[in-house]
Design an enzyme around this catalytic site. Sequence first.
Site, PDB file in Angstrom:
ATOM      1  N   GLU A 286       0.840  -1.204   0.000  1.00  0.00           N
ATOM      2  CA  GLU A 286       0.000   0.000   0.000  1.00  0.00           C
ATOM      3  C   GLU A 286       0.874   1.252   0.000  1.00  0.00           C
ATOM      4  OE1 GLU A 286      -2.982   2.335   3.089  1.00  0.00           O
ATOM      5  OE2 GLU A 286      -2.617   0.183   3.338  1.00  0.00           O
TER       6      GLU A 286
ATOM      7  N   ASP B 194       0.949   3.833  -3.168  1.00  0.00           N
ATOM      8  CA  ASP B 194       0.596   5.234  -2.966  1.00  0.00           C
ATOM      9  C   ASP B 194       1.601   6.143  -3.674  1.00  0.00           C
ATOM     10  OD1 ASP B 194      -0.908   7.408  -1.532  1.00  0.00           O
ATOM     11  OD2 ASP B 194       1.053   7.689  -0.613  1.00  0.00           O
TER      12      ASP B 194
ATOM     13  N   ASN C  21      -7.428   1.014   0.152  1.00  0.00           N
ATOM     14  CA  ASN C  21      -6.061   0.632   0.510  1.00  0.00           C
ATOM     15  C   ASN C  21      -5.588  -0.555  -0.333  1.00  0.00           C
ATOM     16  OD1 ASN C  21      -6.168   2.627   2.449  1.00  0.00           O
ATOM     17  ND2 ASN C  21      -6.685   1.230   4.113  1.00  0.00           N
TER      18      ASN C  21
ATOM     19  N   GLU D 242      -4.436   0.624  -3.747  1.00  0.00           N
ATOM     20  CA  GLU D 242      -3.053   1.113  -3.725  1.00  0.00           C
ATOM     21  C   GLU D 242      -2.076  -0.051  -3.682  1.00  0.00           C
ATOM     22  OE1 GLU D 242      -3.323   5.480  -1.552  1.00  0.00           O
ATOM     23  OE2 GLU D 242      -2.950   3.702  -0.330  1.00  0.00           O
TER      24      GLU D 242
END
Length: 354
Positions: free
Chosen positions: A62, A66, A131, A134
């Site tokens: 994650e 990101d 989440n 990502e």
Amino acid sequence: MLANIIDRIRLPFRKDKELYSSLYHIIGFYPHNISYYRLALMHKSATYRNKKGKPANNERLEFLGDAILDAAVGDIVYRHFPGKREGFLTNTRSKLVQRDTLNKLAQELGLSELIRSNGHTSSHNSYMAGNAFEALVGAMYLDRGYDACMTFLKKRILSQMINIDKVAYKEVNFKSKLIEWSQKNRVRISFRLVEEGKDNNGSPTFAYQVMLENIAGCTGSGFSKKESQQNACKDTLDKLRREPQFIDEVFAAKTARTQMEEQPVEAIPETGDDKDYIIVVDVHDGDDEPTATVATETSPIDTDDAPVASETAARQCVDDGDEDFDLSHISARAKSDEEIIAAAEQAAFSEKQS
């Protein structure tokens, strides 16, 4: 017995085959290393452990995803809006990669149905799907590289699922949302100017920080006060969602403030009639026994009564004067010689008569 053994052997293959097929419909290509994607779909609540016995979940992927999303979406926005200023590009990218957007994308893609968890996380983690999105981007980056991520975002997401122009020009008032939340929860909110300056081109820049019950929230920057406060409010809203300890700190400060306001800060005044302003004076006539007692007030003067008292005193001074005191002989008119002589003779005659 043989059939059971065969089923046990085929079971992992069947699961991977289903995962391969599901991922192909989501990302548009077959994975090379399925383990990255399997880990990307593993929520921390599932308590999964790797071969070394250590807990394994999608939090690291994650984090990586990101960063890849910010870079790839920033590249796409930069090329899509030539000539636009940095503030506009930053706001557009923020709208595209914010949690609400990613969560909605994950649900529409069917990614949320592939997440492995304990099944009791939706109540306190409404962004589990976002989440995982990502983490999926992070898995694609490790498996196929940056170009595969860019292709996925361009052709699958921004071409088919999101209208980038509509998102860019949509006004989202995060400040109003945060103020509304504060009012409903009776939390005091303020904005503190952290920095004010100019960029390399001479354009003014601002940085504001959100304060909730004097607890520092997030800081946002921009080319106007409105823009910087909007960015600060957006990040603070995300922080309130993602960090329960921050909410606890804010409400603990609110509780301390309200308790302090409810406690009396000084003694309550008496309601009895205080006679300390009365001074008793004994008036003697020369003997040891007092013959009269006079009460005198020492309270402030009532200015409304002062002119009346002065006028009365002035009248008494006039009334107590000499009865023979006559002002009729005073005149502003100049007298002639004949009048002066006649007045003198009259005064002499009066003296003789008396």
